[in-house]
Scaffold this motif. Sequence first.
Motif, mmCIF file in Angstrom:
data_model
loop_
_atom_site.group_PDB
_atom_site.id
_atom_site.type_symbol
_atom_site.label_atom_id
_atom_site.label_comp_id
_atom_site.label_asym_id
_atom_site.label_seq_id
_atom_site.Cartn_x
_atom_site.Cartn_y
_atom_site.Cartn_z
ATOM 1 N N CYS A 53 -79.249 -4.297 109.349
ATOM 2 C CA CYS A 53 -78.404 -3.264 108.736
ATOM 3 C C CYS A 53 -77.636 -2.576 109.861
ATOM 4 O O CYS A 53 -78.046 -1.505 110.326
ATOM 5 C CB CYS A 53 -79.254 -2.239 107.995
ATOM 6 N N LEU A 55 -75.423 -0.484 112.406
ATOM 7 C CA LEU A 55 -74.856 0.856 112.448
ATOM 8 C C LEU A 55 -73.333 0.734 112.478
ATOM 9 O O LEU A 55 -72.797 -0.337 112.797
ATOM 10 C CB LEU A 55 -75.336 1.580 113.704
ATOM 11 N N PRO A 56 -72.631 1.817 112.197
ATOM 12 C CA PRO A 56 -71.170 1.765 112.328
ATOM 13 C C PRO A 56 -70.774 1.411 113.771
ATOM 14 O O PRO A 56 -71.499 1.748 114.719
ATOM 15 C CB PRO A 56 -70.732 3.198 111.992
ATOM 16 N N GLU A 91 -66.756 4.223 104.815
ATOM 17 C CA GLU A 91 -67.434 2.949 105.086
ATOM 18 C C GLU A 91 -68.628 3.164 106.022
ATOM 19 O O GLU A 91 -69.711 2.610 105.810
ATOM 20 C CB GLU A 91 -66.466 1.940 105.705
ATOM 21 N N ALA A 92 -68.435 3.985 107.063
ATOM 22 C CA ALA A 92 -69.525 4.274 107.991
ATOM 23 C C ALA A 92 -70.653 5.009 107.272
ATOM 24 O O ALA A 92 -71.832 4.740 107.513
ATOM 25 C CB ALA A 92 -69.016 5.091 109.174
ATOM 26 N N GLN A 94 -71.513 4.698 104.194
ATOM 27 C CA GLN A 94 -72.251 3.699 103.401
ATOM 28 C C GLN A 94 -73.220 2.922 104.286
ATOM 29 O O GLN A 94 -74.355 2.670 103.892
ATOM 30 C CB GLN A 94 -71.283 2.731 102.716
ATOM 31 N N ARG A 95 -72.764 2.539 105.463
ATOM 32 C CA ARG A 95 -73.655 1.825 106.397
ATOM 33 C C ARG A 95 -74.852 2.696 106.788
ATOM 34 O O ARG A 95 -75.976 2.213 106.864
ATOM 35 C CB ARG A 95 -72.904 1.439 107.673
ATOM 36 N N ALA A 98 -77.319 2.942 103.950
ATOM 37 C CA ALA A 98 -78.071 1.692 103.834
ATOM 38 C C ALA A 98 -79.134 1.607 104.936
ATOM 39 O O ALA A 98 -80.271 1.178 104.678
ATOM 40 C CB ALA A 98 -77.125 0.494 103.918
ATOM 41 N N PHE A 99 -78.786 2.027 106.128
ATOM 42 C CA PHE A 99 -79.735 1.983 107.237
ATOM 43 C C PHE A 99 -80.916 2.919 106.982
ATOM 44 O O PHE A 99 -82.080 2.539 107.160
ATOM 45 C CB PHE A 99 -79.042 2.338 108.563
#
Length: 169
Positions: A53, A55-56, A91-92, A94-95, A98-99
């Motif tokens: 997963c 990271l940005p 977008e970051a 969301q990442r 998720a992480f």
Amino acid sequence: MAIARDIALLRRQLADGRSDAIQLFRENRRPDSLLQNLRRVADRALKGLVALCPLPPGAALVAVGGYGRGELYPYSDVDVLVLLREAPTPEAAQRLEAFVAAMWDLGIEPSHSVRTIEDCSREAAADVTVETSLLEARWLEGDRKLMQTLHQAMAKRRDPRSFFQAKRT
């Protein structure tokens, strides 16, 4: 489906590593060894998780607090900072969500923050516990130069006398 399988494998490795560290402690009765071994197990799990997963781009995963100092107690939460160069884009974000969710799925109870260097400076100025936690910061994954910049920024703003006085009160 493959990521769920990979997280399940990491979860099993984390559980086995914790179990091994506790068993070793029961044999040698060295608390420092237990704390360091639990930290190593968590480090490996988090590094594996970053591979699954990501990271940005440009972010750094940083261990803080006691975990940053290299000690992790059994059943303790895992203090981490996701350090960013700038506020996260959608977008970051969301990442990052998720992480963090994957950390829970993995069996790591995170105590986490997501901050820029400016956020860290502001929070440290307002709360000596944040400043203390950042003193013990340790790079785990991602942009190592960003972590070095954080250390430099914190050292520049730190007033040892004020810090000492704040810790005494």
